[in-house]
Design an enzyme around this catalytic site. Sequence first.
Site, PDB file in Angstrom:
ATOM      1  N   THR A 192      -6.940  43.348  20.423  1.00 49.40           N
ATOM      2  CA  THR A 192      -7.153  41.996  20.806  1.00 49.40           C
ATOM      3  C   THR A 192      -8.176  41.220  19.840  1.00 49.40           C
ATOM      4  O   THR A 192      -8.894  41.844  19.244  1.00 49.40           O
ATOM      5  CB  THR A 192      -7.825  41.747  22.195  1.00 49.40           C
ATOM      6  N   GLY A 231     -14.315  47.448  23.121  1.00 51.92           N
ATOM      7  CA  GLY A 231     -15.224  48.006  23.821  1.00 51.92           C
ATOM      8  C   GLY A 231     -15.575  49.441  22.884  1.00 51.92           C
ATOM      9  O   GLY A 231     -14.897  50.202  22.497  1.00 51.92           O
ATOM     10  N   GLU A 471      -5.638  44.199  30.147  1.00 55.74           N
ATOM     11  CA  GLU A 471      -4.385  45.005  29.998  1.00 55.74           C
ATOM     12  C   GLU A 471      -3.422  43.972  30.804  1.00 55.74           C
ATOM     13  O   GLU A 471      -2.353  44.488  31.412  1.00 55.74           O
ATOM     14  CB  GLU A 471      -4.561  46.272  30.942  1.00 55.74           C
TER      15      GLU A 471
END
Lengths: 686, 686
Positions: A192, A231, A471
């Site tokens: 992303t 993350g 997701e």
Amino acid sequence: MAERRIVGDRAGWRIRVLTKHLRHLIPGTSLEASICLAYEPPEVNSGDAAFDKSAMRALLDGHDLETRDWLFNLMAKSDLFVSRKVGDKVFASPDFNEPMDEMRDKTLERIFFLLRNGVFKDFLKDNSIENSLKQMAVWEVLGIFDHALSVKLGVHFILWGGSIVSLGTQRHHDKWLRITEELKVFGCFAMTELGHGSNVRGIETVTTYDPSTQEFIIDTPCESAQKYWIGGAAKHATHTIVFSQLLIDGKNEGVHAFICQIRDANGRWCRGIRIADCGHKTGLNGVDNGRIWFDKVRIPRENLLNAVADVTPDGQYVSSIKNPDQRFGVFMAPLSSGRVTIAMHATNQAKVGLATALRYALTRRAFSVSTYEPEMLLLDYPSHQHRLLPLLAKTYAMNFAALDLKKLHLKKNPEDSKVVHVISSGFKAMFSWHSQRTLQECREACGGQGLKTENRIGNLKAEYDVQSTFEGDNNVLMQQVSKALLGDYFAARSKGKLMKGMGLEHLNGPRPVMSKELDSNVLRDSRFQLALLQLRERGLLELLDAEVKKIISTGLSTSEALMSSYKLAENLGKAFTERIMLEIFQRAEEQATGSMKKVLGLLRTLSVLSGVDEEPVFLRYGFLSPEQSQLIHREVPAVCAELRPHTLHLVDSFGIPQPFLGLIAYDWVESNAWDNVSGGSSQSIV
Amino acid sequence: MAERRIVGDRAGWRIRVLTKHLRHLIPGTSLEASICLAYEPPEVNSGDAAFDKSAMRALLDGHDLETRDWLFNLMAKSDLFVSRKVGDKVFASPDFNEPMDEMRDKTLERIFFLLRNGVFKDFLKDNSIENSLKQMAVWEVLGIFDHALSVKLGVHFILWGGSIVSLGTQRHHDKWLRITEELKVFGCFAMTELGHGSNVRGIETVTTYDPSTQEFIIDTPCESAQKYWIGGAAKHATHTIVFSQLLIDGKNEGVHAFICQIRDANGRWCRGIRIADCGHKTGLNGVDNGRIWFDKVRIPRENLLNAVADVTPDGQYVSSIKNPDQRFGVFMAPLSSGRVTIAMHATNQAKVGLATALRYALTRRAFSVSTYEPEMLLLDYPSHQHRLLPLLAKTYAMNFAALDLKKLHLKKNPEDSKVVHVISSGFKAMFSWHSQRTLQECREACGGQGLKTENRIGNLKAEYDVQSTFEGDNNVLMQQVSKALLGDYFAARSKGKLMKGMGLEHLNGPRPVMSKELDSNVLRDSRFQLALLQLRERGLLELLDAEVKKIISTGLSTSEALMSSYKLAENLGKAFTERIMLEIFQRAEEQATGSMKKVLGLLRTLSVLSGVDEEPVFLRYGFLSPEQSQLIHREVPAVCAELRPHTLHLVDSFGIPQPFLGLIAYDWVESNAWDNVSGGSSQSIV
């Protein structure tokens, strides 16, 4: 007036209780605690189970019960996981009062504790279905403790490790898998960007190739191309998979994935890497989401994950897949595991919320209906049953559905890949929405207690809120489900073929006819329920088909027609998903016998009928008449009342051990007693 | 197939963009940032306003615009309130990454800053409507900054101070009001106990009287009687109002309110007081909710708030109200201000969420529908309009309704007290639910950005979640609305009288008849809309009446009948509330002219029709035919599309200054740019 009747009659009863107090009310003497409210465990109000709870739990969990129990137990025995002790009970939870920096370090500490205890052994090296299922069980159990822990591990093992397995080749497997499993590297997954989330094809990171050094050069050409939400990146990750457009000889070959180191052994950023924190979030602060900029970062040619495409040393692009769309699809494959995992986690969170709120509702009293009666248990109010029991029933349905999807996904039959994509999209969206709704209702059903962090429910909402958009945005996913169905429908019609797979065969036969005599027996019959859901699915598919064709006939494109028909598409996505869920529920029911089968039948009925009852689509398009809908509307509370005696046993069957439920699920008078106040008092000066 | 058409066509366009990149892609040279995504302010995509935004804002706020702007400005200039600077913009927000102890101290610091700036001057001494409205404006503005700040002040001024005003007499006013206003004492409000929340009559704290010393003795006889959730108690409060059963000569005179000091000048607990913290919460950690135990605490006789009941020095109980139920009602009066305030705050939170999410939707692009087209703005997707614009319309409806209720409440006409109770119960429940739903939809509509604390939306959900259960559980309140209506209906029928007040006169006339020809003109006509909502209200009231009577005829009590009819009661409560809201909207509309009136008409239509569209009750009970409901269903997106060009101006009209919206409401490429990273990077060692 009516209200007064309900609450006013309590005066008399209060006087009796207060008279009891009064006997002790000689100034200076102490009162016995027992004369006021006493905590009665939910077991007192529930009687014996009508079914075998361990068999029910085995049916729900489906696999690896011993691993689950072992892992729950491992955590409940460690101070790294336990947050509170009350009497002889411990409760496990992260400390959500810590600033995010400390929460993240604590997450990492827990990960290394699990590593030392062998939890991740062979996670990447053994790809058997058995081992994969065991891993899933581990993610589930860890997710019940804390979403941040499971997300941080999921990024490392499933996204980073899984991408190396599926997108890389032997050279990557040899080099990375063992050290990944041993956490000697910490991986993240940079897909992303600030400017592009759902629309991955639009990412702006650019990679070129320099044959003179046989290196790729990864570049962030502008601010909107910074990697975002990564993350692990903000603090702990050493390596990342980078998704980037690959430009070879001036031609964009589309999105590809590369391995890139971002921190050195001392935790310093590697040359050309800049990293920033995504900052504080509504939840999930135990995960260090970060942003990454690549300033013409050079990586060896071998770091392209080359399972389906490669660049030769002299700079030629080669790929076994000529179609760029198909190639793109391959690179997106690691995300489908994500959707399966979310469906699972969403189910588990709903379970934690329901087990906590329903146990509380079996011990908390409020108001009374008749003079001299004690206050009523919350769960004895039909309205409270109606708030929570349909959600319990749907959670059972979700459980069976998630279990089924998990197994289908792990089989990895190439011919199932589209089915897995479509079903996992529908489940991910519906289940994550359901989970949030369930937690919200559970939180409100517990009053203010629903917002205390120690009771978990309100907190889980915040920690799991991300599921509806990560997701894949839920709305986009639901539209994808419908588009896939419509595509199949178009294709079958235009080729004069029959519909096949995903239970769509019912479209080939005649339209189901509803009985006008919807008595209780009919309403509870799974054949009736399936016919009703098939009728809706078929009707919506026909309506969507007609609407899209009509719009196209006015000169607009298919894309535009689909964009305008979003509401029917959403309705159809839901109809499809709920019909599949019912079929899976029926199969689960077939594995049971006797009273367990009976209770499952009640749950199945409640999950279907309560869904029908609240969905205007059935009436709007005439799949039900008003009279039929009223019969269904009346049946819902009747089934709730029949399930009431089973409630405790149904949540016990979730198999979530006591330390992992909220404190109010147990003796909340004791846990709130003065003797259990620990450092909570404060005498600071104003 | 269909999906591919939508996303696949972008390849060509991407190639064009990437070709632009390529021109610069000579290794070693730098790229210009401008070639990728550029931020275009929402103003670029919105054109001029068709109406006067300042007039719209004046209509929405209704009063004290200058005070509001002055207070917003005061906060935006102070480092105590400002959390972030980006370019020439500041953003105001508490730091939610702090542990609760620090957040609470920060809340207190802000309160004293506001005090020093004269914000609370004459808040308790001047009871004029003008001054009360000004206070309301202050609570609104502070609540837009931070719920914790407004709650902590609300407990002190509205609950503590307001109780002294309304339940106390001159001696209390003289002694307490000035020092309360000057924050020389810090008050809290100890009503709720561990064992009793909604059911206040059941509280277990016991107060007796000792004539020998002319003192009351307040006692917590058992753990379930500990005071719970007491805002301010854990850390800062010096005094509290205690609600307790009053036992005089062995007779329970019911719940009364007393003033009791809990901390001395040094912040130490007073004799007989024990205090503990309620601990970490899902939100609102800036408020120090605490628990209090009273160990036979002695207070002077004069500390009974004696507006309606007193105990003479020698221990005789005297009251001007003989009926204990009525007396109880008086002591509960301070809570009704709370419900009015919640209705207001809920509206404002929805505004912050919508202004942020809609501005973002006017700048964020994703996917494109045709080849070579740039990506589409989110708000140009009909589905995105449908997600957010009905919520915008309902928020306008809530705004007018909350404003109307506020004025009705402040007039304090005794004959309106029941009306205020009923309407405030309905509004409090419906608006707080709406606010949470709106924030959830806004959060999802912003993708992951909806969860970043700096963007406010996700965070507001957590901070305001408490609203659905405090000052009365929403479900209980909705049932109270219906019970009041049914009581009036019973009474009118049995006495052969007409229904009167709260707009119920329509029940005296013939049943409205719906036109079968529901064209767009009819659907948008407020007379049609009102008739439809009246038809539903009347129908549900008749159904509830019949159901209750039927149950009673089987031998059950009225209480039991009402308990079983909860679903109709809930539906009726909603029907009543929405019908009142429509009437208020119509009156607001009448104050406008020209294009402003036209836009308000669109908002009114959307708020009504979208509500009808998603509510199965209309079809279930035949208030609409399937064909009629389909026409309404189709009208909703049409109205959304007409509102799309007004969107920016409609959220601008909220009058919420830039510093109080989320960062993504403004240039999110800039605020996320590397140049604006401040201490966010981390290079720690794994």
